[in-house]
Scaffold this motif. Structure first.
Motif, PDB file in Angstrom:
ATOM      1  N   ASN A   1      -7.113  -7.405 -72.954  1.00 45.69           N
ATOM      2  CA  ASN A   1      -5.718  -7.040 -73.429  1.00 45.69           C
ATOM      3  C   ASN A   1      -4.963  -8.181 -72.852  1.00 45.69           C
ATOM      4  O   ASN A   1      -4.738  -8.488 -71.652  1.00 45.69           O
ATOM      5  CB  ASN A   1      -5.270  -5.773 -72.882  1.00 45.69           C
ATOM      6  N   PRO A   2      -4.387  -9.108 -73.618  1.00 49.46           N
ATOM      7  CA  PRO A   2      -3.743 -10.435 -73.373  1.00 49.46           C
ATOM      8  C   PRO A   2      -2.610 -10.115 -72.272  1.00 49.46           C
ATOM      9  O   PRO A   2      -2.133 -10.707 -71.490  1.00 49.46           O
ATOM     10  CB  PRO A   2      -3.352 -11.108 -74.544  1.00 49.46           C
ATOM     11  N   GLU A   3      -1.817  -8.828 -72.458  1.00 47.32           N
ATOM     12  CA  GLU A   3      -0.713  -8.566 -71.907  1.00 47.32           C
ATOM     13  C   GLU A   3      -0.977  -8.161 -70.383  1.00 47.32           C
ATOM     14  O   GLU A   3      -0.218  -8.467 -69.608  1.00 47.32           O
ATOM     15  CB  GLU A   3       0.077  -7.344 -72.448  1.00 47.32           C
TER      16      GLU A   3
ATOM     17  N   SER B   1      -4.649 -11.484 -69.168  1.00 48.13           N
ATOM     18  CA  SER B   1      -4.804 -12.767 -69.150  1.00 48.13           C
ATOM     19  C   SER B   1      -4.476 -13.647 -67.623  1.00 48.13           C
ATOM     20  O   SER B   1      -4.051 -13.251 -66.982  1.00 48.13           O
ATOM     21  CB  SER B   1      -3.243 -13.273 -69.995  1.00 48.13           C
ATOM     22  N   ILE B   2      -5.182 -14.750 -67.675  1.00 44.19           N
ATOM     23  CA  ILE B   2      -5.198 -15.582 -66.620  1.00 44.19           C
ATOM     24  C   ILE B   2      -4.085 -16.625 -66.785  1.00 44.19           C
ATOM     25  O   ILE B   2      -4.015 -17.133 -67.626  1.00 44.19           O
ATOM     26  CB  ILE B   2      -6.660 -16.103 -66.285  1.00 44.19           C
TER      27      ILE B   2
ATOM     28  N   LYS C   1     -18.938  -9.841 -64.076  1.00 47.74           N
ATOM     29  CA  LYS C   1     -18.072  -8.575 -64.098  1.00 47.74           C
ATOM     30  C   LYS C   1     -16.986  -8.484 -65.269  1.00 47.74           C
ATOM     31  O   LYS C   1     -16.608  -9.650 -65.464  1.00 47.74           O
ATOM     32  CB  LYS C   1     -17.577  -8.131 -62.883  1.00 47.74           C
ATOM     33  N   ALA C   2     -17.071  -7.444 -65.757  1.00 49.40           N
ATOM     34  CA  ALA C   2     -15.882  -7.307 -66.827  1.00 49.40           C
ATOM     35  C   ALA C   2     -14.626  -7.701 -66.506  1.00 49.40           C
ATOM     36  O   ALA C   2     -14.035  -8.886 -67.360  1.00 49.40           O
ATOM     37  CB  ALA C   2     -15.662  -5.902 -67.338  1.00 49.40           C
ATOM     38  N   ASN C   3     -14.278  -7.568 -65.375  1.00 48.02           N
ATOM     39  CA  ASN C   3     -12.829  -8.142 -64.992  1.00 48.02           C
ATOM     40  C   ASN C   3     -12.685  -9.377 -64.116  1.00 48.02           C
ATOM     41  O   ASN C   3     -11.549  -9.462 -63.467  1.00 48.02           O
ATOM     42  CB  ASN C   3     -12.183  -6.947 -64.440  1.00 48.02           C
TER      43      ASN C   3
ATOM     44  N   ARG D   1     -14.469 -14.595 -65.837  1.00 43.86           N
ATOM     45  CA  ARG D   1     -14.780 -13.994 -67.264  1.00 43.86           C
ATOM     46  C   ARG D   1     -13.242 -13.847 -68.062  1.00 43.86           C
ATOM     47  O   ARG D   1     -13.223 -14.410 -69.377  1.00 43.86           O
ATOM     48  CB  ARG D   1     -15.479 -12.475 -67.162  1.00 43.86           C
ATOM     49  N   ARG D   2     -12.219 -13.272 -67.547  1.00 42.21           N
ATOM     50  CA  ARG D   2     -10.973 -13.236 -67.878  1.00 42.21           C
ATOM     51  C   ARG D   2     -10.307 -14.627 -68.396  1.00 42.21           C
ATOM     52  O   ARG D   2      -9.765 -14.626 -69.400  1.00 42.21           O
ATOM     53  CB  ARG D   2     -10.041 -12.479 -66.971  1.00 42.21           C
ATOM     54  N   SER D   3     -10.621 -15.960 -67.553  1.00 42.05           N
ATOM     55  CA  SER D   3     -10.280 -16.968 -67.821  1.00 42.05           C
ATOM     56  C   SER D   3     -10.583 -17.422 -69.455  1.00 42.05           C
ATOM     57  O   SER D   3      -9.976 -17.830 -70.168  1.00 42.05           O
ATOM     58  CB  SER D   3     -10.676 -17.789 -66.720  1.00 42.05           C
TER      59      SER D   3
END
Length: 1012
Positions: free
Chosen positions: A741-743, A746-747, A810-812, A816-818
């Motif tokens: 979810n970008p909101e 996001s990094i 890991k998912a979060n 990975r979020r980057s």
């Protein structure tokens, strides 16, 4: 929903499937160095493994974060057109135009739709034109402008009338003008409905319930107002002049209604005009006892009976020659002596040579009417390209001939009627004979009898034909209505200087055409059109037209349409005050004229009805190159005449559609492409598959439309393949942001992985170039930029690198979020970039974006949005220098799995070392950004060579030029890449060779699995 992949067998790793699924066919690896500069022409991923994992890896399948999306990789068969129709319905294609008209925005973009002709089925030329317009409109709408686009149709004219009459056959002869008009209107309406439904199916955005039609009464009234404004200024007049005349259609034609047949065969002749009275100078050069003849050549023997003069070029040299075989004396141009002698199969002896001006005041005898005198006259239109340098002049049958006749008060009698047949004035031998057939034959025989024919030969040359009947035209003088082009030309050309033409060469073509045009005949002798609102006196050569009569007729036409000209009695067509002055209702001295306006005048005045505001100037006119002499020109001339303004700011000119080998499309060749068959498939769908409208739109978008545009099965297949590759890219993007979810996830850019920041840097550059290409209407460049980006930068480079981070962290995890932050931005920019070209696909993607709970239309959410902080030129050095080393490494292990090796990179201390250090802070790592980029199992970064190097290693040397801040910082550094097999085992979860044994997880995977 998971991918729905079929297991490969017991213990098969899901990651293996994902790898094989998501790595597209790779480009061959070859470094493209420019000297020692660092630009890589092709990014390579050779060396990645596709081998199957060991059987015990299956137990970790559920710990791998595979892509999840229901967005299909391909739409097979009927799925494509059916999905498009669903999308049009679900995403409100039909309401989009009215939605954007209601927005409160500062700018308006007006594209004036040149009206297609309402006389046939929609064809691929329509598709090219309408889709180009739609791409432009959708881009400008997404960029924040309110679009003004009113589709229209050209509904009057000869082509429709001829089609209606030909369908009726013999019955047509008994039809009144009103009946013809009624049937023509019905025919046009049916064609409009067919075309309109096709345009809607192609995804063309417009308010289709509010179009303009040239047969609409309000449109016709505006047109008549422009006509009278021009008449009132003295720019429209009635005159007896030679015009292009179509015997097959029995009407005058404008230049734009002609097509030239290069295979036309004429019976060309060499004719003697016996010299009657030589000029004083000429008399001194010839022996008065020997007869001399002026030698003339013509391709139109039928015009000889109408001859009134012979013209010469004053500045040229002429010769008196003696024919060695007959002894006859002839006069012809000095430059033509040899070629004419050769044509006549004889030789000429030159007696004397003199200047053309010395022919002044000379006369000769008419070759068919001995007692008729034909004067010798100077004229600048005489050329030495063909013939004898002396031109037979028939003022009723030639534009230049008419000009000469006007200067010298020559008779302009026309001997030919509306059917192209000699009248009784031509004499009993010629009367009732068709001039282009038997009439020509009789004229030639008459010249033989008079002993004035020297030779006849067949000549294949380009000749004007009626564009609809495909039959030759003649030039014939008649009473017509004309626009005085001479008075408008200067204004028109001055106005064009402020108009942008794309391509620029179209401006020169248009100026040349305007320059060449002597006058514009705007009257036609047909029934289906807007009447010229003039009343002719019953007995005198007088006519009635003034502001009172015009205003009265305009009001009637506005309310009831132009049929009133034929349905109302003449006394009701005149206002009462005028009627009383011209004999009253019982003894009316005038009758309504029977001429209609040229349909180029019809469509050329569309700006006055369609364009908004007081300025009434469109931002864009966009049509095929034939309109340089057609609609572009008639629009400019009427607008320049009425208000000294151009109706357009920019003119985009596209080419014609051709078959795949560059040949014209024709039913006889069997290469006609029917857009409906392209979209829905043909009867045999194995040969003619359903491609859908987006394939048609991609073909238009990718073509170089400023030249001729080829289309055929292989072109359409290539377009479909391109879209499928794009779908594959989009599917990867959608699948990998399934849990993002970008909101919230996001990094910040400054905290992102360098490679991810680098992709945003490239993305901003792409967005700027694409936006600029749309602004220049260079949609082909948009497609090329996109195709390069999603094949090279994404599929062949970035996606290959990031899969481990996406699937195995890991998912979060911020790493990975980057990556997901970058993917979400890439997805958004790419979809908006192609949305104007592929609206159905763009909307389909928007329906599958997982973080849009209630997806809006992509077209209602604006243009590409990028951030200035994405721009980081220094990142190029970091990533591309690492890529240079990576490609050295991968190139040294062709066909092998890069993950089975570890690399040591040795860089001398300096700027390059510091840059690469950004990717790996520690000396050795199996999880650093550098290792990810190298695709190795482990990377070591050293400032000096290790003391001990094993014997079986590969050593690679290279140089890299760092060039920062526009050349202010330049430093060339040497590096060495040392490649050696890894000593670690393959991790059963991630496949990287980073585990201590084949049945234990690597430290990274152990931490991820242990922490879940």
């Amino acid at each position: 929903m998971r991918w729905g992949l079929r297991p490969l067998g017991p213990g098969a790793a899901t990651l293996a499937v994902a790898r094989s699924l998501w790595v597209p066919p790779r480009l061959p690896c070859r470094l493209g160095w420019r000297g020692t500069t660092k630009r890589l022409l092709v990014r390579s991923v050779t060396g990645a493994s596709n081998q199957l994992p060991s059987s015990n890896s299956g137990k970790y399948r559920d710990t791998v974060l595979l892509p999840q999306t229901s967005f299909p990789m391909k739409l097979l068969g009927r799925q494509q057109p059916e999905t498009e129709l669903e999308i049009q319905q679900k995403c409100g294609f039909s309401e989009l135009y009215s939605w954007q008209r209601e927005r409160k925005v500062k700018t308006e973009f007006c594209l004036h739709d040149g009206p297609p002709y309402a006389n046939g089925d929609p064809h691929v030329g329509h598709a090219l034109n309408k889709i180009l317009k739609d791409i432009a409109n959708r881009y400008h709408m997404m960029s924040g402008s309110k679009i003004h686009f009113v589709p229209g149709w050209d509904c009057h004219g000869l082509p429709i009338e001829i089609k209606v009459l030909s369908e009726l056959g013999e019955k047509a002869q008994n039809l009144s003008a009103v009946q013809i008009r009624e049937k023509a209107k019905t025919f046009a309406k049916a064609a409009i409905e067919k075309q309109k439904s096709a345009f809607i199916r192609w995804g063309i955005m417009a308010d289709w319930s509010n179009c303009y039609y040239t047969f609409d009464g309000k449109y016709e009234a505006k047109q008549l107002r422009i006509f009278y404004q021009m008449y009132d200024k003295g720019l429209v007049y009635r005159s007896y002049k030679p015009v292009f005349w179509s015997p097959s259609s029995r009407t005058a034609l404008a230049e734009a209604e002609l097509e030239y047949n290069p295979e036309h065969v004429s019976r060309s002749i060499y004719v003697k005009f016996p010299l009657l009275k030589p000029s004083p100078k000429l008399a001194s050069l010839i022996d008065s006892s020997s007869p001399v003849s002026i030698l003339v050549w013509t391709t139109q023997p039928w015009t000889i009976p109408a001859n009134q003069a012979v013209c010469y070029m004053p500045e040229s040299k002429y010769s008196v020659v003696k024919c060695t075989s007959s002894g006859d004396l002839y006069i012809l141009a000095a430059d033509k002596v040899a070629s004419v002698a050769s044509a006549l199969e004889t030789t000429f002896e030159t007696i004397s040579t003199f200047s053309g001006v010395d022919l002044e005041d000379g006369t000769c005898s008419h070759p068919l009417i001995p007692d008729k005198v034909s004067p010798l006259l100077p004229a600048n239109h005489v050329t030495m390209a063909k013939g004898t340098g002396l031109v037979h002049t028939a003022p009723a049958h030639g534009m230049e001939d008419y000009s000469v006749a006007s200067q010298h008060n020559l008779p302009m009698d026309c001997l030919v009627d509306e059917d192209g047949i000699f009248t009784d004035v031509a004499g009993p031998e010629l009367q009732n004979k068709a001039v282009l057939e038997e009439g020509t034959d009789v004229v030639i025989k008459m010249l033989q009898t008079a002993e004035n024919l020297l030779k006849e030969e067949k000549l294949v040359h380009s000749y004007p034909y009626d564009w609809r009947t495909k039959k030759p035209v003649v030039i014939r003088a008649s009473k017509q209505w004309f626009v005085n082009i001479t008075d408008i030309k200067t204004t028109a050309k001055e106005l064009l200087k402020k108009v942008k033409f794309i391509p620029g060469s179209a401006l020169n073509a248009m100026v040349e055409m305007i320059d060449r045009r002597p006058y514009w005949c705007i009257s036609r002798q047909r029934a289906w059109g807007v009447p010229i609102p003039v009343f002719h006196h019953k007995t005198k050569d007088e006519y009635l037209m003034n502001s009172q009569t015009i205003e009265h007729i305009i009001k009637l036409v506005e309310q009831h349409g132009s049929d009133i000209w034929w349905t109302l009695p003449p006394e009701q067509l005149l206002p009462k005050e005028v009627l009383s002055q011209v004999g009253g209702p019982d003894a009316l001295e005038y009758v309504p004229g029977q001429d209609i306006l040229d349909i180029w005048f019809d469509s050329g005045t569309s700006w006055s009805y369609v364009l908004p505001g007081t300025d009434q100037r469109a931002d864009l006119y966009l049509e095929g190159k034939d309109q340089i002499g057609g609609w572009f020109q008639s629009s400019l001339l009427t607008s320049a005449a009425a208000r000294k303004k151009a109706p357009f700011k920019t003119v985009v000119v596209h080419g014609f559609t051709l078959g795949e080998k560059g040949e014209k499309m024709s039913k006889s060749l069997g290469n006609v492409i029917n857009p409906d068959v392209v979209i829905n498939g043909g009867q045999d769908q194995s040969k003619e598959p359903p491609y859908g409208a987006d394939v048609l739109r991609w073909w238009v978008g990718e073509s170089n439309v400023f030249a001729e545009v080829t289309v055929g099965p292989s072109v359409l297949n290539a377009a479909r393949d391109d879209i499928n590759k794009l779908r594959n890219t989009l599917r990867f993007l959608l699948g990998n942001v399934a849990d993002f979810n970008p909101e919230t996830d996001s990094i910040p850019v400054k905290n992102m992985y360098v490679i991810d920041q680098y992709m945003l840097h490239l993305l901003q550059d792409l967005a700027n170039k694409i936006t600029e290409s749309y602004k220049q209407y260079d949609f082909g460049k948009v497609v090329r930029l996109l195709r390069t980006f999603y094949t090279r930068e994404l599929s062949n480079f970035y996606f290959s690198i990031i899969k481990d981070r996406l699937y195995c962290e890991k998912a979060n995890d911020p790493k990975r979020r980057s990556c997901q932050t970058a993917l979400a931005e890439i997805l958004d920019v790419i979809v908006r970039s192609f949305a104007p070209i592929l609206p159905h696909l763009a909307e389909e993607v928007f329906q599958h974006i997982p973080y849009f709970k209630e997806p809006k239309s992509v077209f209602r959410t604006g243009w590409i949005s990028t951030s200035s902080i994405w721009k980081k030129p220094g990142l190029e050095e970091a990533v591309e220098s690492a890529c240079a080393m990576r490609d050295s490494f991968l190139g040294s292990i062709p066909g092998k799995n890069a993950a089975e090796y570890k690399v040591t990179i040795v860089i001398e201390p300096g700027l390059l070392f510091e840059i690469i250090e950004m990717l790996q802070a520690e000396e050795t790592s199996s999880t650093s950004q550098l290792t990810e980029l190298m695709m190795a199992s482990e990377s070591t970064l050293l400032a000096q060579e290790p003391r001990e190097i094993a014997a079986d290693v590969i050593e690679l040397k290279g140089k890299f030029l760092i060039n920062l801040e526009g050349g202010d910082i330049r430093e060339e550094s040497s590096y060495k890449v040392i490649v050696m097999p890894t000593t670690k085992e393959k991790c059963p979860r991630c496949w990287k060779y980073t585990a201590e044994s084949s049945d234990t997880l690597c430290p990274r995977c152990a931490e991820v699995v242990g922490g879940t």
